[in-house]
Design a protein around this motif. Structure first.
Motif, PDB file in Angstrom:
ATOM      1  N   ASP A   1      50.301  70.904 -39.618  1.00  0.00           N
ATOM      2  CA  ASP A   1      50.228  69.326 -39.578  1.00  0.00           C
ATOM      3  C   ASP A   1      49.523  68.854 -38.310  1.00  0.00           C
ATOM      4  O   ASP A   1      48.716  67.945 -38.216  1.00  0.00           O
ATOM      5  N   ALA A   2      49.256  69.818 -37.150  1.00  0.00           N
ATOM      6  CA  ALA A   2      48.782  69.561 -35.957  1.00  0.00           C
ATOM      7  C   ALA A   2      47.204  69.859 -36.121  1.00  0.00           C
ATOM      8  O   ALA A   2      46.290  68.921 -35.783  1.00  0.00           O
ATOM      9  N   GLN A   3      46.909  70.571 -37.179  1.00  0.00           N
ATOM     10  CA  GLN A   3      45.391  70.867 -37.783  1.00  0.00           C
ATOM     11  C   GLN A   3      45.029  69.492 -38.359  1.00  0.00           C
ATOM     12  O   GLN A   3      43.915  69.142 -38.264  1.00  0.00           O
ATOM     13  N   ALA A   4      45.974  68.873 -39.199  1.00  0.00           N
ATOM     14  CA  ALA A   4      45.522  67.783 -39.948  1.00  0.00           C
ATOM     15  C   ALA A   4      45.330  66.444 -39.056  1.00  0.00           C
ATOM     16  O   ALA A   4      44.404  65.673 -39.138  1.00  0.00           O
ATOM     17  N   GLU A   5      46.394  66.463 -37.998  1.00  0.00           N
ATOM     18  CA  GLU A   5      46.115  65.289 -36.879  1.00  0.00           C
ATOM     19  C   GLU A   5      44.744  65.676 -36.124  1.00  0.00           C
ATOM     20  O   GLU A   5      44.130  64.685 -35.804  1.00  0.00           O
ATOM     21  N   ALA A   6      44.295  66.860 -35.963  1.00  0.00           N
ATOM     22  CA  ALA A   6      43.134  66.908 -35.021  1.00  0.00           C
ATOM     23  C   ALA A   6      41.751  66.734 -35.975  1.00  0.00           C
ATOM     24  O   ALA A   6      40.994  66.350 -35.530  1.00  0.00           O
TER      25      ALA A   6
ATOM     26  N   ALA B   1      41.765  65.707 -30.136  1.00  0.00           N
ATOM     27  CA  ALA B   1      41.847  66.903 -31.154  1.00  0.00           C
ATOM     28  C   ALA B   1      41.923  68.111 -30.664  1.00  0.00           C
ATOM     29  O   ALA B   1      42.589  69.230 -31.060  1.00  0.00           O
ATOM     30  N   ALA B   2      41.339  68.285 -29.328  1.00  0.00           N
ATOM     31  CA  ALA B   2      41.330  69.242 -28.360  1.00  0.00           C
ATOM     32  C   ALA B   2      42.968  69.594 -28.284  1.00  0.00           C
ATOM     33  O   ALA B   2      43.368  70.702 -28.438  1.00  0.00           O
ATOM     34  N   GLU B   3      43.652  68.617 -27.929  1.00  0.00           N
ATOM     35  CA  GLU B   3      45.074  68.996 -27.610  1.00  0.00           C
ATOM     36  C   GLU B   3      45.871  69.395 -28.838  1.00  0.00           C
ATOM     37  O   GLU B   3      46.856  70.261 -28.704  1.00  0.00           O
ATOM     38  N   ARG B   4      45.723  68.710 -29.813  1.00  0.00           N
ATOM     39  CA  ARG B   4      46.400  69.169 -31.272  1.00  0.00           C
ATOM     40  C   ARG B   4      46.060  70.541 -31.527  1.00  0.00           C
ATOM     41  O   ARG B   4      46.889  71.260 -32.254  1.00  0.00           O
ATOM     42  N   ARG B   5      44.834  71.061 -31.243  1.00  0.00           N
ATOM     43  CA  ARG B   5      44.403  72.498 -31.555  1.00  0.00           C
ATOM     44  C   ARG B   5      45.182  73.378 -30.714  1.00  0.00           C
ATOM     45  O   ARG B   5      45.525  74.490 -31.099  1.00  0.00           O
ATOM     46  N   VAL B   6      45.430  72.937 -29.474  1.00  0.00           N
ATOM     47  CA  VAL B   6      46.145  73.851 -28.404  1.00  0.00           C
ATOM     48  C   VAL B   6      47.555  73.756 -29.242  1.00  0.00           C
ATOM     49  O   VAL B   6      48.254  74.908 -29.254  1.00  0.00           O
ATOM     50  N   PHE B   7      48.260  72.882 -29.596  1.00  0.00           N
ATOM     51  CA  PHE B   7      49.422  72.848 -30.244  1.00  0.00           C
ATOM     52  C   PHE B   7      49.425  73.721 -31.224  1.00  0.00           C
ATOM     53  O   PHE B   7      50.655  74.532 -31.524  1.00  0.00           O
ATOM     54  N   ALA B   8      48.602  73.604 -32.167  1.00  0.00           N
ATOM     55  CA  ALA B   8      48.750  74.460 -33.597  1.00  0.00           C
ATOM     56  C   ALA B   8      48.238  76.134 -33.175  1.00  0.00           C
ATOM     57  O   ALA B   8      49.250  76.854 -33.671  1.00  0.00           O
ATOM     58  N   ALA B   9      47.603  76.196 -32.134  1.00  0.00           N
ATOM     59  CA  ALA B   9      47.474  77.572 -31.798  1.00  0.00           C
ATOM     60  C   ALA B   9      48.824  78.221 -31.160  1.00  0.00           C
ATOM     61  O   ALA B   9      49.347  79.254 -31.285  1.00  0.00           O
ATOM     62  N   ASN B  10      49.642  77.461 -30.272  1.00  0.00           N
ATOM     63  CA  ASN B  10      51.149  77.625 -29.864  1.00  0.00           C
ATOM     64  C   ASN B  10      51.941  78.044 -31.114  1.00  0.00           C
ATOM     65  O   ASN B  10      52.540  79.071 -30.967  1.00  0.00           O
ATOM     66  N   ALA B  11      51.921  77.096 -32.119  1.00  0.00           N
ATOM     67  CA  ALA B  11      52.807  77.517 -33.013  1.00  0.00           C
ATOM     68  C   ALA B  11      52.213  78.918 -34.047  1.00  0.00           C
ATOM     69  O   ALA B  11      53.173  79.494 -34.614  1.00  0.00           O
ATOM     70  N   ALA B  12      50.976  79.030 -33.989  1.00  0.00           N
ATOM     71  CA  ALA B  12      50.678  80.156 -34.737  1.00  0.00           C
ATOM     72  C   ALA B  12      51.052  81.419 -33.890  1.00  0.00           C
ATOM     73  O   ALA B  12      51.192  82.571 -34.509  1.00  0.00           O
TER      74      ALA B  12
END
Length: 475
Positions: free
Chosen positions: A159-164, A295-306
């Motif tokens: 979802d975060a990657q889609a938002e990014a 977009a950069a912030e959402r990718r940080v969130f996605a990396a945290n979930a990973a």
């Protein structure tokens, strides 16, 4: 006692359903100023809100309908924007695939077969036929209980990657809009340069006719005549150069709006764009509306979930499997009780030895989180610099334009004095040429500075994510 154990096991499973091994998410810390150095601010930094957006038609501050028409054409016909939109659609589709993992997966199958078994098959009965039919139909169920949050973190990351990706689309749109507006401002400046040069050519032609008449009357020398001819030819060459630049600018604009450069044409403008008013204060909080930062912030969130996904791989994976169907030897009712088969039970898998694969995956996830965090900080610093650069440009160019305008006024007055003095025979034509050249250069420089101011205003509008609210004097 057994029912209590069953209830306890059920409650434990439900509790574990809410478990997640991803670290608690906090956006990367930023050491940011409370205001821009180039302009007074009125507020501290804070997280941007999704609804805190500006009008997408930020270019309307220039009040030019032709520019607005071109921008609408860009949105509908630019192929790069269409590619960015397709990429966004693909990201959304991938996120929907990940959501499917939260639900049971049920499949149906049917297998009508005619087959022959080997005469030498081990343990084959003497009464079994060699050739027979086998019809099978049934349903299979598989449901991952996701006790450690692996699937839920995959969904969150998707979802975060889609938002990014949605922000990437906004970045592409804003970038293309900036390019088009910048080219339009450049074209507007070149049209103004053509008007200045065309006006100077008229004056130079008149001066040449005067000098030729004076030469024929033996009042002026041939040197004066050749100087006048040279000056006229130089001005014509400058006009040709401006026309060449205009053609290239026009071709680039055609590409942006989805038209071949061979057919795209814009008539020369007869007026110069107005410089939009600049607000007195630009709070630095406004910068966080930029889509590239989002977009950069959402990718940080996605990396945290990973990281949570990688950690969950160390724990036992519990899933529930089931089968239900019927099987016959070619005849009979598949749904008859005697032909039914079923199976139901849990499936548990636990990694024992993987040669360091899981450890490598976890270290990779953590490193990717650090990379995304560093990229986020870099994006913010770059955005702050862009705002500061354009604010400084607008401030410095404003003063430079005032100084250059004063120089142009003086040069124009000097040109008039030199021309009148030459007609009176008090000075040589060299003084006229020098004065006219200085006046033309000053006029062109004034216009060039005007174009640079407009370009800086375009840069500021896009550096701030798409303009500012003029009524409230903030973004």
């Amino acid at each position: 006692m057994q029912p209590r154990l069953k209830r306890s096991a059920l409650l434990l499973a439900l509790a574990l359903q809410g478990c997640s091994l991803a670290p608690a998410y906090n956006p990367p810390d930023l050491n940011l100023p409370a205001h821009y150095r180039e302009q007074t601010s009125d507020g501290p930094w804070h997280s941007a809100q999704p609804a805190d957006q500006l009008s997408p038609q930020w270019w309307r501050v220039y009040q030019d309908e032709r520019l607005n028409t071109l921008q609408q054409q860009l949105l509908s016909a630019n192929p790069d924007l269409a590619a960015a939109l397709a990429h966004f659609d693909a990201a959304q589709a991938y996120a929907s695939q990940l959501h499917a993992g939260l639900f049971p997966q049920i499949t149906a199958s049917g297998q009508p077969m005619r087959q022959r078994q080997s005469d030498s098959r081990p343990l084959r009965g003497t009464t079994q036929p060699s050739v027979y039919n086998s019809n099978t139909a049934g349903f299979a169920l598989n449901f991952d209980l996701d006790l450690w949050g692996k699937i839920r973190n995959q969904v969150a990351a998707g979802d975060a990657q889609a938002e990014a990706s949605a922000d990437d689309l906004a970045v592409a749109r804003l970038s293309l809009q900036r390019q088009l507006t910048g080219l339009y401002v450049q074209l507007d400046g070149l049209d103004a340069q053509q008007r200045i040069l065309s006006s100077s050519l008229d004056e130079y032609n008149q001066a040449l006719q005067l000098t030729r008449a004076r030469f024929q009357g033996q009042i002026a020398s041939e040197l004066d005549l050749t100087r006048a001819q040279s000056q006229l030819a130089e001005a014509e060459a400058q006009l040709d150069d401006v026309r060449g630049q205009r053609n290239l600018t026009e071709h680039a604009m055609g590409e942006l709006v989805g038209e071949p450069a061979s057919t795209f044409q814009l008539a020369a403008s007869t007026r110069t764009l107005d410089l939009p008013p600049q607000p007195q204060a630009l709070p630095s909080t406004l910068l966080q509306r930029r889509p590239d930062i989002a977009a950069a912030e959402r990718r940080v969130f996605a990396a945290n979930a990973a990281i949570g996904v990688a950690k969950a791989a160390w724990y036992p994976d519990f899933s529930l499997t089931g089968l239900l169907g019927g099987q016959t030897q070619g005849s009979g009712n598949l749904l008859a009780a005697s032909n039914r088969f079923w199976a139901l039970g849990p499936l548990i898998s636990l990694p024992i030895f993987d040669g360091g694969r899981l450890d490598g995956q976890e270290r990779q996830a953590k490193a990717e989180f650090e990379e995304a965090s560093a990229h986020y900080r870099s994006q913010v610093l770059h955005a702050v610099r862009e705002v500061e650069d354009n604010l400084a440009q607008l401030r410095d160019l404003r003063q430079e334009s005032l100084d250059e305008q004063a120089a142009a006024n003086t040069a124009e007055h000097t040109q008039a004095i030199a021309t009148n003095s030459y007609e009176a025979g008090a000075v040589s034509y060299l003084d006229v040429v020098t004065a006219q050249t200085a006046a033309l250069q000053a006029q062109r420089q004034v216009q060039a500075l005007r174009t640079r101011q407009l370009q800086a205003s375009v840069g500021l509008l896009t550096a701030l994510g798409g303009g500012w609210d003029q009524s409230a004097q903030h973004l």
